[in-house]
Scaffold this active site. Structure first.
Site, PDB file in Angstrom:
ATOM      1  N   ASP A 130       0.876  -1.167   0.000  1.00  0.00           N
ATOM      2  CA  ASP A 130       0.000   0.000   0.000  1.00  0.00           C
ATOM      3  C   ASP A 130       0.921   1.226   0.000  1.00  0.00           C
ATOM      4  O   ASP A 130       2.027   1.165   0.530  1.00  0.00           O
ATOM      5  CB  ASP A 130      -0.875  -0.021   1.253  1.00  0.00           C
ATOM      6  CG  ASP A 130      -1.684   1.249   1.395  1.00  0.00           C
ATOM      7  OD1 ASP A 130      -2.358   1.622   0.427  1.00  0.00           O
ATOM      8  OD2 ASP A 130      -1.625   1.863   2.474  1.00  0.00           O
ATOM      9  N   ASP A 136      -7.017  -1.616   4.046  1.00  0.00           N
ATOM     10  CA  ASP A 136      -6.080  -2.638   3.573  1.00  0.00           C
ATOM     11  C   ASP A 136      -6.471  -4.028   4.066  1.00  0.00           C
ATOM     12  O   ASP A 136      -5.958  -5.031   3.570  1.00  0.00           O
ATOM     13  CB  ASP A 136      -4.653  -2.342   4.065  1.00  0.00           C
ATOM     14  CG  ASP A 136      -4.117  -1.032   3.530  1.00  0.00           C
ATOM     15  OD1 ASP A 136      -4.422  -0.714   2.367  1.00  0.00           O
ATOM     16  OD2 ASP A 136      -3.402  -0.326   4.259  1.00  0.00           O
TER      17      ASP A 136
END
Length: 831
Positions: A509, A712
């Site tokens: 990420d 996430d």
């Protein structure tokens, strides 16, 4: 939006996981649903105003799967005494699994613990204890406050007892071996008592050997009590092999002693007392060395357990009072002086200091703490005196959670251990049959030579080593997970440790992972002749209610300039795109290119400026006032200092690196260029991150996902290995397989490297354990003598080989202690 992680039972394959996902996604109010088959968990993101959690559970139950509530089942770790080999662990597992209400059980021979998941409504803990003790093993104290200290004392006592038994055994078996062997060695004349000459005084010679072997048998009595009991219960173990072999030697020797007493002096050549005595002595030596080595494999967890202080100083009015750590209550004000350890988790209320948190995070530099900052149990106060309010005590502290996580990981089994477990379950009975068959075959093959046949029979029983098989995997996992904890890397189990070494793609990420996650305003560009401060003020006012990091950065930028924000009449967050708000009668729209395209806003006027900002790694946020483009507020997120070095280290491990972000392609590409990322997945909405991971998996790749936020979590759950960084959210850490206690990306290659080295170590151990038994048992059975007329294996040498086999596996596992974490200046040392 609500986020939940639910445990699912009943899945058998990937098709089950896909069916659950498909069913849940059909529900109104669901924005995301991902199932991780390996961890048996369902991650859901849903609108709690539209959909109830109970409806999600019902939909899963309707298609034949069970959602396991936290209150439905419990997990307990039961310390067990008396296990001598992997066959014991297999026997205990089999017995506990038969109990109604037991969902899962894993018995770890190396840690001497059983981890049991069970339903308390159906089976009691006392029932499990009784079942274990009924088959001859002892259950130690469970969940006691000082269980760690007691366990340490108990294991130290066990080591001392084993060494004492070995010394006593050696004192008697060495002279026994001497008087048995000296008369047979003709080349060198050893001094020998004339009264014990076997040719002239055979009966005295035989009785002397008998008297010397009796104390050795007494010292090794547990081999017989445990071994024959296990045999009686039809679950023979290593002790059974030793008991059968040495009993056969002693009984045959007793028979020949009687023969000598009746005048058959030739029987003096058929005495096996020294074989039984030396075998027991060598096995005790091996057991002693094994106990010491096993103790060293769990040093990391012992260090963690010993970190917490035993007392705390609390403030009662103006008086400081020292109390036991167990008496600290939430809300107590605790005083910590320089050089003292923090007793529990809490928040600083007064004082300023630097605290060494290396024992929890692996970070060597002390961290500055002031009022409002969090402090953690077992960290060390280095400079000033501080006061803090206790917020988490007992099993809720970060240290306690880490210890539990490491204990669970050390007690778990890796898939690579399955073959060894299966073999261990059948090993001892098969060895007994081989020994019996070989002995009978040689007896008839040599025309009735009982001495020859007995040598074969005893050698096969004694050389077989189920211990090496049982220790091969768990010892390496214990050392590997312990070493990870020392470096601030928490690996949640053997399966995660094994899977990590297969990873060929890592997806990062961007925000808060590759970058600092604390963006700042860098540029404010206006359309036509607008005022930059006015545009910033309007945008910041609209973003005031936003929780997005970019929105917060814009608010912080306006506040830094002293701008007083307007009141917002109406606010709406548009997930993955931006926000809209009503301010002073004007409709404000702020967001990315996708939002502008959806609302049909022309960007031509600022297209070139937007591209330039994006190419510089900045995120352009378009601002629209009453459907007219008013300008761009650009925000940049600084790349973490360790990101580039971490990605270089990952490349050295032969792994491809991708980055996933909601940013536009040009901004994402600029960040990727800075740190050396191979592949960019840009303009991905939070709910689509897991789908991008799934696409990569669909191409046959083993994917790890590294992230820190709630958005996430679905991708972390979907990936083969989810890696959450320590500054992340609880949901992200719950969904991950590996948790990095620090926000340093250098720990990612360290975790992968540690996995590779641990699995390599396990493979070496298994190769040795299987190879030793595959080669040793046929040699003991006389295969060399049969094929090449070679020598027979003396049972004494068989016992020595067996003892050393377990020690060699443990010694190899301990080499992992030399592993060093990957750092920016270099990589981990070889192990």
């Amino acid at each position: 939006m609500e986020n939940q992680v639910l445990s699912i039972r009943g899945m058998t394959c990937a098709a089950c996981a896909q069916r659950i996902e498909k069913t849940v996604r059909k529900l109104s109010g669901i924005s995301q649903a991902n199932v991780n088959l390996a961890s048996e968990k369902l991650f859901v993101e849903y609108d709690s105003e539209v959909l109830k959690l109970s409806a999600i559970k019902e939909s899963v139950a309707k298609i034949g799967y069970q959602v396991v509530e936290k209150s439905d089942n419990q997990k307990v770790t039961i310390p067990i005494g008396g296990m001598t080999c992997a066959a014991c662990a297999q026997r205990i597992e089999k017995v506990i699994k038969k109990l109604d209400g037991v969902e899962d059980v894993s018995v770890n021979f190396a840690t001497e613990k059983a981890t049991v998941t069970y339903q308390p409504q159906q089976v009691r803990l006392s029932t499990m204890k009784e079942a274990i003790e009924k088959i001859g093993y002892k259950v130690q104290e469970i969940n006691k406050a000082d269980a760690a200290d007691e366990d340490r004392v108990r294991k130290q006592k066990e080591i001392t007892t084993l060494w004492t038994k070995f010394i006593v055994s050696a004192v008697f078996s060495l002279p026994l071996l001497y008087i048995a062997m000296a008369p047979m060695i003709k080349i060198i004349r050893f001094p020998f008592p004339s009264g014990l000459d076997p040719m002239n005084y055979p009966l005295i010679y035989a009785l002397a050997e008998l008297l010397l072997v009796i104390p050795v048998i007494c010292v090794g009595y547990k081999f017989y009590t445990v071994g024959f009991k296990a045999l009686w219960n039809r679950s023979p173990n290593m002790d059974s092999l030793i008991a059968i072999g040495t009993t056969a030697a002693v009984m045959y020797s007793l028979y020949n002693t009687i023969q000598i007493a009746e005048g058959n002096f030739l029987a003096v050549e058929s005495l096996y007392y020294e074989t039984a005595g030396v075998i027991i002595t060598l096995i005790l030596l091996g057991k002693s060395l094994e106990a010491v080595s096993k103790g060293r494999t769990s040093e990391a967890i012992k260090k963690l357990m010993g970190l917490a202080p035993k007392t705390a100083i609390i403030l009662q009015g103006d008086v400081e009072k020292e109390i036991p750590i167990d008496e600290v209550e939430i809300g107590d004000i605790i005083v910590v002086k320089p050089g003292a350890k923090i007793p529990v988790d809490g928040m600083v209320t007064d004082g300023h200091t630097a605290i060494d948190e290396s024992m929890l995070t692996g970070e060597s530099m002390p961290v500055d703490k002031k009022a409002g900052d969090s402090v953690y149990a077992a960290s060390l106060n280095t400079t000033g005196t501080l006061q803090f309010k206790a917020e988490k005590i007992g099993s809720d502290t970060a240290l306690a959670q880490i210890i539990k996580l490491v204990e669970d990981a050390q007690g778990s089994k890796a898939p690579i251990a399955q073959m060894a477990d299966i073999v261990s379950g059948y090993f001892v009975p098969v060895v007994c049959l081989i020994a019996l068959f070989a002995g009978i075959a040689w007896y008839f093959g040599t025309g009735g030579d009982i001495k020859f046949a007995l040598t074969i029979f005893i050698s096969v029983l004694v050389i077989a080593c189920p211990c090496a098989l049982g220790l091969a995997t768990p010892t390496a996992i214990m050392v590997g997970t312990g070493k990870g904890a020392e470096n601030g890397i928490l690996i949640k189990g053997g399966e995660a440790l094994e899977t990590a070494h297969k990873i060929d793609t890592i997806v990062f990420d961007k925000t808060g992972t590759i970058t600092e996650g604390k963006p700042t305003v860098t540029d404010v560009l206006t359309a036509k002749e607008g005022d930059a401060d006015d545009l910033l003020l309007l945008t910041a006012s609209a973003e005031k209610s936003s929780e997005h990091p970019l929105g917060q950065a814009i608010v912080a930028g306006a506040q830094a300039k002293g701008l007083e924000l307007y009141k917002v009449d109406n606010f709406n967050s548009i997930t993955g795109r931006g926000i809209e708000a009503m301010i002073n009668g004007k409709m404000i729209l702020a967001g990315n290119r996708k939002l502008m395209e959806e609302r049909s806003i022309s960007l031509l006027e600022l297209e070139a400026a937007s591209d330039r900002l994006a190419s510089e790694g900045k995120t352009p946020m378009y601002v629209v006032v009453d459907k007219n483009l008013a300008g761009i507020v650009a925000v940049a997120d600084v790349v973490k200092a360790s990101s580039k070095a971490a990605i270089e280290s990952i490349h050295k491990l032969g792994i491809e690196v991708a980055m996933i972000t909601g940013d536009n392609q040009k901004t994402a590409a600029a960040i990727a260029r800075q740190v050396g990322i191979d592949k960019v997945l840009a303009e991905v909405l939070p709910q689509d991150k897991s789908n991008e991971v799934k696409k990569l998996q669909g191409t046959g790749r083993k994917v790890a996902m590294v992230g820190d936020g709630i958005n996430d979590a679905p991708a972390l759950a979907q990936a083969d290995i989810g890696i959450a960084i320590g500054s992340g959210t609880d949901v992200a850490m719950e969904s991950a397989d590996i948790v990095l206690m620090r926000s340093d990306l250098m720990d990612v290659p360290t975790a992968i490297d540690l996995s590779k080295r641990t699995i390599r170590n396990i493979k070496q151990n298994l190769f040795w354990a299987f190879g030793y038994n595959v080669i040793g048992i046929p040699i003991a059975a006389g295969i060399l003598h049969l094929l090449f007329n070679g020598p027979l294996l003396n049972p004494i040498f068989a016992a020595a080989a067996m003892s050393l086999s377990s020690v060699s596996v443990l010694t190899n596992a301990l080499r992992l202690k030399r592993f060093k974490a990957t750092r920016q200046e270099g990589t981990g040392a070889s192990s």
